[in-house]
Design an enzyme around this catalytic site. Structure first.
Site, PDB file in Angstrom:
ATOM      1  N   ASP A 156       3.495   0.617  43.286  1.00  0.00           N
ATOM      2  CA  ASP A 156       3.654  -0.913  43.224  1.00  0.00           C
ATOM      3  C   ASP A 156       2.589  -1.733  43.753  1.00  0.00           C
ATOM      4  O   ASP A 156       2.013  -1.323  44.995  1.00  0.00           O
ATOM      5  CB  ASP A 156       4.909  -1.452  43.970  1.00  0.00           C
ATOM      6  CG  ASP A 156       5.066  -2.502  43.942  1.00  0.00           C
ATOM      7  OD1 ASP A 156       3.814  -3.343  43.572  1.00  0.00           O
ATOM      8  OD2 ASP A 156       5.427  -3.475  45.176  1.00  0.00           O
ATOM      9  N   HIS A 160      -0.627  -6.470  39.464  1.00  0.00           N
ATOM     10  CA  HIS A 160      -2.069  -6.596  39.269  1.00  0.00           C
ATOM     11  C   HIS A 160      -2.505  -7.880  38.806  1.00  0.00           C
ATOM     12  O   HIS A 160      -1.811  -8.165  37.388  1.00  0.00           O
ATOM     13  CB  HIS A 160      -2.626  -5.345  38.094  1.00  0.00           C
ATOM     14  CG  HIS A 160      -4.055  -5.690  37.714  1.00  0.00           C
ATOM     15  ND1 HIS A 160      -4.927  -5.014  38.956  1.00  0.00           N
ATOM     16  CD2 HIS A 160      -4.206  -6.490  36.728  1.00  0.00           C
ATOM     17  CE1 HIS A 160      -6.415  -4.968  38.308  1.00  0.00           C
ATOM     18  NE2 HIS A 160      -5.975  -6.054  37.293  1.00  0.00           N
ATOM     19  N   ASP A 197      -5.042 -10.440  34.300  1.00  0.00           N
ATOM     20  CA  ASP A 197      -6.253 -11.373  34.152  1.00  0.00           C
ATOM     21  C   ASP A 197      -6.593 -12.467  33.106  1.00  0.00           C
ATOM     22  O   ASP A 197      -5.385 -12.977  32.737  1.00  0.00           O
ATOM     23  CB  ASP A 197      -7.544 -10.736  32.236  1.00  0.00           C
ATOM     24  CG  ASP A 197      -6.634  -9.973  30.960  1.00  0.00           C
ATOM     25  OD1 ASP A 197      -5.789 -10.339  31.429  1.00  0.00           O
ATOM     26  OD2 ASP A 197      -7.484 -10.402  30.746  1.00  0.00           O
ATOM     27  N   GLU A 254       0.191  -3.750  36.232  1.00  0.00           N
ATOM     28  CA  GLU A 254       0.076  -5.070  35.453  1.00  0.00           C
ATOM     29  C   GLU A 254       1.091  -6.074  34.978  1.00  0.00           C
ATOM     30  O   GLU A 254       2.576  -5.851  34.439  1.00  0.00           O
ATOM     31  CB  GLU A 254      -1.203  -4.646  34.692  1.00  0.00           C
ATOM     32  CG  GLU A 254      -1.414  -6.360  34.452  1.00  0.00           C
ATOM     33  CD  GLU A 254      -3.401  -6.337  33.585  1.00  0.00           C
ATOM     34  OE1 GLU A 254      -3.574  -5.189  33.516  1.00  0.00           O
ATOM     35  OE2 GLU A 254      -3.589  -7.357  33.166  1.00  0.00           O
TER      36      GLU A 254
HETATM   37  O1  9MR Z   1      -0.773  -4.013  26.944  1.00  0.00           O
HETATM   38  C1  9MR Z   1      -2.298  -2.265  27.009  1.00  0.00           C
HETATM   39  C2  9MR Z   1      -1.897  -1.185  26.500  1.00  0.00           C
HETATM   40  O2  9MR Z   1      -1.267  -1.278  25.951  1.00  0.00           O
HETATM   41  C3  9MR Z   1      -3.697  -0.800  26.758  1.00  0.00           C
HETATM   42  O3  9MR Z   1      -3.109   0.645  26.383  1.00  0.00           O
HETATM   43  C4  9MR Z   1      -4.600  -0.817  27.659  1.00  0.00           C
HETATM   44  C5  9MR Z   1      -5.261  -0.087  27.266  1.00  0.00           C
HETATM   45  O4  9MR Z   1      -6.361  -0.574  26.716  1.00  0.00           O
HETATM   46  O5  9MR Z   1      -4.734  -2.328  27.257  1.00  0.00           O
HETATM   47  C6  9MR Z   1      -3.393  -3.233  27.557  1.00  0.00           C
HETATM   48  O6  9MR Z   1      -3.610  -4.669  27.943  1.00  0.00           O
HETATM   49  C7  9MR Z   1      -4.353  -4.917  28.344  1.00  0.00           C
HETATM   50  C8  9MR Z   1      -5.623  -6.271  27.686  1.00  0.00           C
HETATM   51  O7  9MR Z   1      -6.573  -5.253  26.790  1.00  0.00           O
HETATM   52  C9  9MR Z   1      -6.151  -7.057  28.673  1.00  0.00           C
HETATM   53  N1  9MR Z   1      -5.345  -7.664  29.441  1.00  0.00           N
HETATM   54  C10 9MR Z   1      -4.287  -7.193  29.922  1.00  0.00           C
HETATM   55  C11 9MR Z   1      -3.516  -6.357  29.628  1.00  0.00           C
HETATM   56  C12 9MR Z   1      -2.553  -5.182  29.976  1.00  0.00           C
HETATM   57  O8  9MR Z   1      -2.651  -3.799  30.933  1.00  0.00           O
END
Ligand code: 9MR
Ligand code: ZN
Length: 535
Positions: free
Chosen positions: A506, A460, A148, A515
């Site tokens: 993937d 992602h 994101d 991601e």
């Molecule tokens: O890395 C984060 C992971 O540990 C959590 O379980 C998840 C759900 O809350 O969120 C991940 O962080 C995301 C963040 O909130 C927004 N940017 C992308 C991150 C990776 O997915």
């Protein structure tokens, strides 16, 4: 897809080398690219590997040390090609470092640095406070956090800190490492140039009174468009004590690192750290992160701010040597929080790094305690790895969203343990964790784009999708297997009962498995630095 799994980046000649196959097999050969047999080996049965449910056979070919490019072959199949040599990790390091450049916000990525992965300047609009739209501020720069386009203080601070510690522990790896970024050739090593891009952004996230905004994002994640096409209103989301503490910590740390190169910048960083630390002391109660109604970007909430305050106090002490910070370290050590965690949430392990490397003495008693906390953890991890056919130091509880982060954090812990013992007790196991990341895993896949013949390629990651280019920009580390499929794509493709190490796909739509983030790349840099340093 190959049947024999190897580290697809390759191996140093003198290090341990192990391939894996998941079906009964007896003999294997190492062959060069002309098909000449260079080495004969034997598969040893490991047996059932619990977290993959594979019956694993391990093939050791450590004795084979001749530089070159090879495959491993047996009647049952063949491996991806890999290299043996003294420079096998150079490209990998270059790429995982340059991934940060590809995530830069607020500037155009130009062809001479970005190759085909160019884009125009993004997210340059005026930001406003979420709660008070009259407060407007232009906040430029930093790295996109992940797939994101959000920019978040706590994960940003952790990622920078891990890069800076990689530099502090293993400077020889970085002093001459040029990354072909716009600043290359100036007075700073490029790793510090890249970190400065994020630090300069972090500094703007500090409020006049020393408080720190938690994040800078739009109200919702953008659709899968290029960053410059994401023109929604930017918001500064409410301050938290976790953002303040991590901010103070990383600024204090950075002021130590940059002082040798740029006195004025070091002072700016230290002043910022002091100001925010004062604010933290005036605000002793936990202010947590919660998405206000209407905001759907990353939460990065934590249960408490103890480890964050500990990290901040430790860095402030290591930078200034002042007693008051040491007193805070001592006070906080009486409270319960995980001792070796390396972020993004629990960060005490970063505090330990500050205290261990501090030039101001912390006392024998405390050193001994920290030392045993880390060494005990490394010993536990080694036992876990011994119980895994792939030699991953991962329990089932580690297979969460972004499991490649614990995988690499475990490598970091082993590195610090070896450093403390001034030995190599954990080195082989630490290397095994990199081997897992790079292909010795139940998917047989390399979790770094552009590195390895069978590397994942569809993260992602908005620009990687929106640019229409088939090959993803190299160096992006995937989150990796997650035993709790957390998105629609993962739930569609991953059948219930799939073993943790195989709960991976993937697919660009799977944010819970595929991601990328800055803090999944940063521990890979640290681990690679340790490996390259000692080579
Ligand atoms: O890395 C984060 C992971 O540990 C959590 O379980 C998840 C759900 O809350 O969120 C991940 O962080 C995301 C963040 O909130 C927004 N940017 C992308 C991150 C990776 O997915
Ligand atoms: Zn941007």
């Amino acid at each position: 897809m190959y049947q024999v799994y190897v580290n697809q980046a390759g191996y140093y000649p003198g290090e341990k080398k192990m391939a894996v196959i998941c079906q009964p097999a007896e003999h294997f050969t190492v062959e060069d690219m002309q098909g000449n047999i260079c080495y004969h080996g034997k598969w040893e049965v490991f047996g059932l590997d619990e977290l993959s449910q594979d019956t694993v056979y391990q093939g050791d070919f450590s004795d084979f040390q001749v530089p070159g490019r090879y495959v491993i072959r047996c009647d049952q199949g063949v491996s991806a090609s890999f290299e043996i040599g003294t420079h096998v990790y150079d490209k990998l390091m270059y790429d995982v470092m340059r991934a940060f450049y590809f995530l830069r916000c607020g500037c155009a990525l130009e062809e001479k640095h970005a190759g085909v992965y160019t884009h125009d300047a993004c997210h340059t609009g005026m930001a406003m406070e979420w709660e008070n739209h009259d407060v407007k501020k232009r906040v430029l720069g930093g790295w996109h956090d992940a797939g994101d386009y959000g920019r978040y203080v706590t994960p940003g601070a952790v990622a920078v800190a891990q890069l800076l510690y990689a530099f502090m522990f293993f400077p020889d790896v970085f002093v001459n490492l040029e990354l072909n970024i716009p600043e290359t050739g100036n007075h700073l090593p490029d790793i510090l140039n890249e970190c400065k891009w994020e630090l300069d952004w972090l500094l703007q996230m500090q409020r006049e009174d020393g408080a720190v905004y938690h994040k800078l994002t739009t109200a919702r994640h953008a659709p899968f468009v290029m960053p410059e096409e994401d023109k929604e209103q930017l918001y500064l989301l409410p301050i938290t004590t976790i953002a303040a503490a991590d901010f103070a910590a990383v600024c204090a740390l950075a002021s130590r690192v940059y002082r040798a190169y740029d006195e004025a910048y070091a002072n700016t960083l230290l002043f910022a750290a002091q100001k925010t630390y004062r604010w933290l002391e005036e605000n002793p109660y936990f202010i947590s992160a919660q998405n206000p109604r209407g905001c759907g970007t990353g939460g990065y909430g934590e249960r408490d701010d103890l480890s964050n305050r500990y990290w901040a106090a430790a860095e402030m002490f290591a930078t200034t040597g002042e007693q008051t910070f040491f007193d805070q370290v001592v006070r906080l050590r009486k409270l319960p929080f995980p001792r070796v965690a390396l972020g993004w949430g629990e960060v005490a392990g970063m505090g330990q790094m500050a205290l261990l490397t501090s030039k101001f003495p912390v006392g024998k008693g405390m050193l001994e305690m920290i030392r045993s906390e880390i060494i005990q953890e490394a010993e536990r991890l080694q036992k876990v790895a011994d119980g895994c056919g792939y030699r991953a130091a991962m329990t089932e509880y580690d297979y969460v969203w972004g499991s490649n982060m614990p995988l690499m954090h475990h490598g970091m812990t082993m590195i610090v343990a070896d450093w403390l013992e001034n030995g190599e007790r954990f080195r082989a196991c630490m290397l095994d964790q990199l081997h897992v990341l790079m292909g010795v895993n139940a998917m047989g896949i390399s979790y770094v784009t552009g590195n390895g013949e069978y590397a994942y390629n569809n993260p992602h990651l908005r620009p990687a999708y929106a640019d229409g280019i088939d090959a993803c920009m190299p160096g992006m580390v995937s989150g990796g297997p997650n035993r709790h499929p957390g998105d629609a794509v993962a739930r569609e493709y991953i059948k219930p009962g799939t073993p943790p190490m195989k709960s991976y796909i993937d697919h660009y739509g799977s944010y819970s498995m595929n991601e990328i983030t800055i803090y999944w790349n940063s521990p890979v840099v640290f681990v690679l630095a340790a490996i390259m340093h000692q080579a």
